[in-house]
Design an enzyme around this catalytic site. Sequence first.
Site, PDB file in Angstrom:
ATOM      1  N   LYS A 221     -10.685  67.431  38.887  1.00  0.00           N
ATOM      2  CA  LYS A 221     -10.612  67.376  37.676  1.00  0.00           C
ATOM      3  C   LYS A 221      -9.347  66.516  38.676  1.00  0.00           C
ATOM      4  CE  LYS A 221      -6.479  68.356  36.022  1.00  0.00           C
ATOM      5  NZ  LYS A 221      -4.998  67.229  36.368  1.00  0.00           N
ATOM      6  N   GLY A 279      -0.230  77.050  39.846  1.00  0.00           N
ATOM      7  CA  GLY A 279      -1.340  77.641  40.575  1.00  0.00           C
ATOM      8  C   GLY A 279      -1.787  79.307  40.088  1.00  0.00           C
ATOM      9  N   GLU A 296      -3.541  75.946  47.548  1.00  0.00           N
ATOM     10  CA  GLU A 296      -3.280  75.370  48.022  1.00  0.00           C
ATOM     11  C   GLU A 296      -1.548  74.426  47.384  1.00  0.00           C
ATOM     12  OE1 GLU A 296      -0.607  72.879  49.670  1.00  0.00           O
ATOM     13  OE2 GLU A 296      -1.912  71.291  50.021  1.00  0.00           O
ATOM     14  N   CYS A 330       2.680  68.579  50.210  1.00  0.00           N
ATOM     15  CA  CYS A 330       4.170  69.833  50.646  1.00  0.00           C
ATOM     16  C   CYS A 330       4.313  70.322  51.615  1.00  0.00           C
ATOM     17  CB  CYS A 330       2.689  70.251  49.992  1.00  0.00           C
ATOM     18  SG  CYS A 330       1.053  70.790  50.513  1.00  0.00           S
ATOM     19  N   GLU A 427      10.972  73.108  46.209  1.00  0.00           N
ATOM     20  CA  GLU A 427      10.386  72.058  46.749  1.00  0.00           C
ATOM     21  C   GLU A 427      11.607  70.855  46.338  1.00  0.00           C
ATOM     22  OE1 GLU A 427       6.367  71.104  48.466  1.00  0.00           O
ATOM     23  OE2 GLU A 427       6.639  71.733  46.235  1.00  0.00           O
TER      24      GLU A 427
END
Length: 527
Positions: A221, A279, A296, A330, A427
């Site tokens: 996906k 996640g 991850e 990331c 982030e």
Amino acid sequence: MTIAALRVALRSSKFVSRLPSSHVSNSLLYRQISMDARSVASRLKSSGLLRTQGLIGGKWIDAYDGKTLQVNNPATGEVIADVSCMGQKETNDAISSARDAFYSWSKLTGTERSKYLRKWYDLIMAHKDELGQLITLEQGKPLKEAIGEISYGANFIEFFSEEAKRVYGDIIPSPLADRRLFVLKQPVGVVGAITPWNFPLAMITRKVGPALASGCTVVIKPSELTPLTALAAAELSLQAGIPPGVVNVVMGNAPDIGNALLASPQVRKITFTGSTAVGKKLMAGAAETVKRLSLELGGNAPCIVFDDADVDVAVKGALAAKFRNSGQTCVCANRVLVQEGIYEKFAHAFSKAVQDLQVGDGFSDGVAQGPLINEAAVQKVESFIQDAISKGAQVILGGKRHSLGMTFYEPTIIGDVKSDMLLSREEIFGPVAPILRFKTEEDAIRMANDTTAGLAAYIFTNNVQRSWRVSEALEYGLVGVNEGLISTDVAPFGGVKQSGLGREGSKYGMDEYLEMKYICLGNMSGH
């Protein structure tokens, strides 16, 4: 030198920011960018690599309800293609296809699977220029960087084609004379691979390479923002002879596709690269059927520059770690921690280097930074900078949208950043480098570890003992010492704390797709 003095010095510096000259019309630049992009899209279509349908059971199919979604060029906003917008029904059929293919694919020897993967690698490399153009078209990164991603991503296919032949078991000495004990490693089964937009090829190959090498089959996906690279890679997998159903691709309605993958008991593993928030949802959803997980997730990477660092090395490393892919990775340096004795010298050299970065369309020569992926990404960067300024931070360089318009943003450096600002806590995912001062090694370690994330960290020092001490003390899965680009197919990639579970790449990456089975043979003393 104060931050105000640094700003004045930069304005008068011979290192003039590479912005469009005032006498060059932005509308002319925009038209040229649009023409170049349309020309590339046309060539890709004629090459057969610009696919717009999903891949299920080796067949290219439309969404069952005929729905499509637009894929846009972030540099121009123009529509590149309309692709099938799939959901639960298509995903369930892809899962069934993968399950059917698993029975035969998993029975092949590692050597046989290796040959298929090697052929796939060869085809990707033979088409690296076209695939790189496709990444620049739908994701925006500079073409040189995009072609670099193709090579990097292909390396995972090559590496795991070799590892397919090295899935070793074990023989265990038995405490009883009439027994023989041994361990087999067998493929997990059908894998759902959910990948992000920032590395449209590499995040797929890093998952699919070991999955196929282990004997698993996959349902991919890709991000709805960048599905075209995934579809092109899938087309090449078919050309490589990988059997129908081994590789499937569905894209479109992300929640529906994700829920279908989570709900199906036939899917035995989910592998995901993306935000920590998503996640966690996948982790909770996978509990219902107790699936294996590789996650991850987000990072908050510190880049620590000690007084004893080589400034040129530190600037080069920090520049690469921060501004690659417009800061949209990331493992990007999210916080630049600089010891007070070298702070002014580093800040000045770093600012000059950042000021010299050329911003523009990824197809233009010399461009180091392309657009951000979409308007939401720009607004996030703006909100983080506004939060920092409201709490006392100062803009050293940049700090605003680029004159090119669209989602281009000026490479930015923010000084006087404190730990309570969003720039330090979350982030950024944009071309913004916050600089924080620290006094001692202990302060640096404490500041670096003061986060729920734990993916990548970077340190710059010429003291070997310090490099060992700090590397061991940092609560991160990856540490770069005097280097800003550390990712490679031969080393394990992954985080600790809330940055994820498991490792990708290297020999350790195979274990994520293998189950261990213990077999005991009894009555072995008989005749």
